[in-house]
Write an enzyme that holds these catalytic residues in place. Structure first.
Site, PDB file in Angstrom:
ATOM      1  CE  LYS A 139      -4.400   1.140   0.194  1.00 37.34           C
ATOM      2  NZ  LYS A 139      -5.590   0.446  -0.314  1.00 37.34           N
ATOM      3  CG  ASP A 179      -7.342   3.458  -0.942  1.00 37.02           C
ATOM      4  OD1 ASP A 179      -7.933   2.379  -0.851  1.00 37.02           O
ATOM      5  OD2 ASP A 179      -7.311   4.275   0.008  1.00 37.02           O
TER       6      ASP A 179
HETATM    7  P1  NDP Z   1     -12.873   7.892  -3.075  1.00 36.39           P
HETATM    8  O1  NDP Z   1     -11.787   8.889  -2.879  1.00 36.39           O
HETATM    9  O2  NDP Z   1     -13.399   7.676  -4.441  1.00 36.39           O
HETATM   10  O3  NDP Z   1     -14.109   8.235  -2.130  1.00 36.39           O
HETATM   11  C1  NDP Z   1     -13.953   8.315  -0.746  1.00 36.39           C
HETATM   12  C2  NDP Z   1     -15.258   8.795  -0.134  1.00 36.39           C
HETATM   13  O4  NDP Z   1     -15.174   8.680   1.279  1.00 36.39           O
HETATM   14  C3  NDP Z   1     -15.550  10.252  -0.420  1.00 36.39           C
HETATM   15  O5  NDP Z   1     -16.925  10.440  -0.440  1.00 36.39           O
HETATM   16  C4  NDP Z   1     -14.906  10.951   0.780  1.00 36.39           C
HETATM   17  O6  NDP Z   1     -15.461  12.225   1.072  1.00 36.39           O
HETATM   18  C5  NDP Z   1     -15.227   9.978   1.890  1.00 36.39           C
HETATM   19  N1  NDP Z   1     -14.184  10.094   2.928  1.00 36.39           N
HETATM   20  C6  NDP Z   1     -12.858   9.845   2.791  1.00 36.39           C
HETATM   21  N2  NDP Z   1     -12.204  10.080   3.930  1.00 36.39           N
HETATM   22  C7  NDP Z   1     -13.142  10.501   4.801  1.00 36.39           C
HETATM   23  C8  NDP Z   1     -13.091  10.901   6.147  1.00 36.39           C
HETATM   24  N3  NDP Z   1     -11.930  10.902   6.837  1.00 36.39           N
HETATM   25  N4  NDP Z   1     -14.263  11.236   6.730  1.00 36.39           N
HETATM   26  C9  NDP Z   1     -15.451  11.215   6.039  1.00 36.39           C
HETATM   27  N5  NDP Z   1     -15.543  10.853   4.756  1.00 36.39           N
HETATM   28  C10 NDP Z   1     -14.409  10.499   4.154  1.00 36.39           C
HETATM   29  O7  NDP Z   1     -12.297   6.534  -2.449  1.00 36.39           O
HETATM   30  P2  NDP Z   1     -12.799   5.043  -2.678  1.00 36.39           P
HETATM   31  O8  NDP Z   1     -14.267   5.017  -2.908  1.00 36.39           O
HETATM   32  O9  NDP Z   1     -11.891   4.421  -3.656  1.00 36.39           O
HETATM   33  O10 NDP Z   1     -12.455   4.393  -1.265  1.00 36.39           O
HETATM   34  C11 NDP Z   1     -13.395   4.336  -0.189  1.00 36.39           C
HETATM   35  C12 NDP Z   1     -12.990   3.253   0.780  1.00 36.39           C
HETATM   36  O11 NDP Z   1     -12.951   1.985   0.090  1.00 36.39           O
HETATM   37  C13 NDP Z   1     -11.591   3.403   1.397  1.00 36.39           C
HETATM   38  O12 NDP Z   1     -11.609   2.878   2.704  1.00 36.39           O
HETATM   39  C14 NDP Z   1     -10.728   2.525   0.511  1.00 36.39           C
HETATM   40  O13 NDP Z   1      -9.556   2.090   1.175  1.00 36.39           O
HETATM   41  C15 NDP Z   1     -11.690   1.367   0.264  1.00 36.39           C
HETATM   42  N6  NDP Z   1     -11.379   0.534  -0.879  1.00 36.39           N
HETATM   43  C16 NDP Z   1     -11.284   1.070  -2.146  1.00 36.39           C
HETATM   44  C17 NDP Z   1     -11.009   0.248  -3.216  1.00 36.39           C
HETATM   45  C18 NDP Z   1     -11.003   0.753  -4.613  1.00 36.39           C
HETATM   46  O14 NDP Z   1     -10.935  -0.083  -5.536  1.00 36.39           O
HETATM   47  N7  NDP Z   1     -11.111   2.039  -4.864  1.00 36.39           N
HETATM   48  C19 NDP Z   1     -10.730  -1.184  -3.031  1.00 36.39           C
HETATM   49  C20 NDP Z   1     -10.951  -1.657  -1.685  1.00 36.39           C
HETATM   50  C21 NDP Z   1     -11.236  -0.804  -0.667  1.00 36.39           C
HETATM   51  P3  NDP Z   1     -14.597  13.548   0.772  1.00 36.39           P
HETATM   52  O15 NDP Z   1     -14.670  13.713  -0.713  1.00 36.39           O
HETATM   53  O16 NDP Z   1     -15.269  14.628   1.515  1.00 36.39           O
HETATM   54  O17 NDP Z   1     -13.202  13.288   1.258  1.00 36.39           O
END
Ligand code: NDP
Length: 466
Positions: A139, A179
């Site tokens: 990671k 991510d």
């Molecule tokens: P994105 O950046 O596309 O979206 C993240 C979302 O979560 C946004 O809406 C963001 O809001 C919100 N968010 C992030 N950090 C915070 C925080 N500290 N508090 C509140 N809201 C938060 O990321 P992904 O959708 O790719 O990832 C989401 C989750 O899924 C993560 O935990 C990631 O590790 C996990 N994941 C992702 C994979 C992938 O293929 N993309 C694979 C496996 C797991 P804002 O815009 O306001 O920050």
């Protein structure tokens, strides 16, 4: 007895071996609470394994598996649009390569620290093992915040980041992906700079654009896979997702495609969120509203509160950092899909979900539930799909992208989706059966941790002390 000096025979007679290794992890990695949490969760499940397999203890597999094979930390300087110098910190944790090249995403978010990335890399090792594909765990990322930056600033940052990272990665060594904060735009800039510096067009990153080596279904894969996993859990109780009320947090990649697949399967998603607040739409989020969210987040890069201006029946609840719970998890529903970030469900949130009769929690985000919340879900015997199983569809499809790159061909959408679906069914079966085999039927946390661990541990034994 000092940390790191226990001999195998000493550990056998010296009380709880796992607690001792856990104490060493805390002592050696201070101020990394998320890493401690991720290790603790896996170790709690491994008690059952070590009773049956003393060979892992003798080979010090636990002490070895918590120690990254390599940690890279580097300076990332770049010019902003005002021609001012900015400096961020870049990381890559190459955690474990026992079963394949390091594989795992890059996160760009101001909350990124070494400890956050170590927890994610540790989880990734066991998740990748569960996918049935040959991928080790890694990671990386940066404390860079893409929010509010121009495309040119994001490009200059990505180019500087890759200028250092390129010497450590490669298609047979370490293959990063996206991510939080790293989507198609960032992967494009990173890939362009890698190609330019190395003079190689190879599958060194996944999540690439379709015109230049990407796989169909990769953007959809984590969300789709999580919903497939939830459907498998429901099947064990002879139920389906049809008509189920669903809570989804976040509004990024994972949330968007979770909502899309829920709609395909006849469920009713009702919520989305971002770091500024929660949207609840009592009419449900349909395809038109989902298209609006995708345009808002992926193109305009706006805030989720705008949804309530556009769709008048929806309610926006701003984030209250002083509150001890998140109102999203206090809405009555059948299923919950946490898809934002780590520790977004605490014990109070879990109690609220249970009070309102939640039947399914399927984790799209990584480690979204605290240890206390996880305990409550397990005690109440709901269908609980832990992240390293439920969200493994993303990295599994990255593995499929690597396979297509190696073969220099592209599979159809239907073919990739079918493979993803079969992998999610296989992961569920593995977790379900492993939980039974180790005497904790229905406990998919144990099933996932043990199922993922065994393949990695046996491979480490086969390969000697490296
Ligand atoms: P994105 O950046 O596309 O979206 C993240 C979302 O979560 C946004 O809406 C963001 O809001 C919100 N968010 C992030 N950090 C915070 C925080 N500290 N508090 C509140 N809201 C938060 O990321 P992904 O959708 O790719 O990832 C989401 C989750 O899924 C993560 O935990 C990631 O590790 C996990 N994941 C992702 C994979 C992938 O293929 N993309 C694979 C496996 C797991 P804002 O815009 O306001 O920050």
């Amino acid at each position: 007895m000092s940390a790191g000096t226990l001999t195998p025979s000493e550990t056998r007679i010296s009380g709880d071996y796992i607690e001792q290794v856990m104490a060493q992890v805390k002592a050696k990695n201070p101020a990394e609470p998320e890493f401690h949490q991720a290790v603790q969760e896996v170790f709690d499940s491994l008690r059952l394994v070590l009773q049956r397999h003393p060979e892992y203890r003798d080979a010090r597999i636990l002490e070895r598996v918590v120690e990254p094979e390599r940690v890279l930390m580097f300076r990332v300087p770049w010019f902003d649009d005002q021609n001012k110098i900015q400096v961020n910190r870049g990381f890559r944790i190459e955690m474990n390569s026992a079963i394949g090249p390091y594989k795992g995403g890059l996160r760009f978010h101001p909350s990124v620290t070494l400890g956050i990335l170590k927890f994610l890399a540790f989880e990734q090792v066991f998740k990748n093992s569960l996918t049935t594909l040959p991928m080790g765990g890694g990671k990386g990322g940066s404390d860079f915040d893409p929010k509010g930056k121009s495309d040119n600033e994001v490009m200059r940052f990505c180019q500087s980041f890759m200028t250092e990272l390129q010497r450590h990665i490669g298609p047979d060594t370490d293959v990063p992906a996206g991510d939080i904060g790293v989507g198609g735009r960032e992967i494009g800039f990173l890939f362009g700079q890698y190609k330019r510096l190395r003079n190689e067009f190879t599958g060194v990153l996944t999540g690439k654009g379709l015109n230049w080596g990407g796989s169909l279904i990769r953007p959809e894969a984590t969300g789709y896979g999580c919903v497939y996993f939830a459907a498998e859990m429901l099947k064990t109780r002879k139920e389906t997702l049809e008509g189920k009320l669903c809570l989804v947090s976040g509004s990024g990649n994972v949330s968007q495609y979770t909502i899309e697949k829920l709609l395909d399967l006849g469920a009713k998603p009702m919520t989305v969120s971002d770091s500024n607040g929660v949207i609840c739409d009592p009419d449900g989020i349909d395809r038109e509203k989902l298209a609006y969210i995708m345009e808002l987040k992926n193109v305009r890069r706006g805030r989720i509160r705008d949804y309530a201006d556009k769709f008048k029946k929806a309610i926006f609840m701003p984030t209250d950092i002083k509150s001890d719970h998140n109102p999203l998890w206090n809405i009555k529903a059948d299923c919950a899909f946490p898809s934002a970030t780590q520790n977004e469900i605490n014990a109070k949130d879990a109690a609220n979900l249970l009070k309102n009769g939640i039947k399914v929690v399927a984790e799209g985000a990584n480690m979204p539930s605290t240890l206390e919340a996880t305990k409550l879900f397990l005690e109440n015997r709901i269908l609980y799909g832990p992240a390293k199983a439920a969200n493994a569809g993303g990295v599994a499809t990255s593995g499929l992208e690597m396979a297509q790159n190696s073969a220099r061909l592209s599979w159809t959408r239907a073919e990739v989706d079918d493979r993803l679906h079969k992998i999610m069914i296989a992961i569920h079966d593995n977790c379900f059966q492993t939980a039974e085999k180790y005497g904790t039927p229905g406990n998919l946390v144990n099933g996932a941790n043990i199922g993922g661990f065994l393949k990695v541990a046996d491979s480490m034994l086969d390969q000697g002390l490296v």
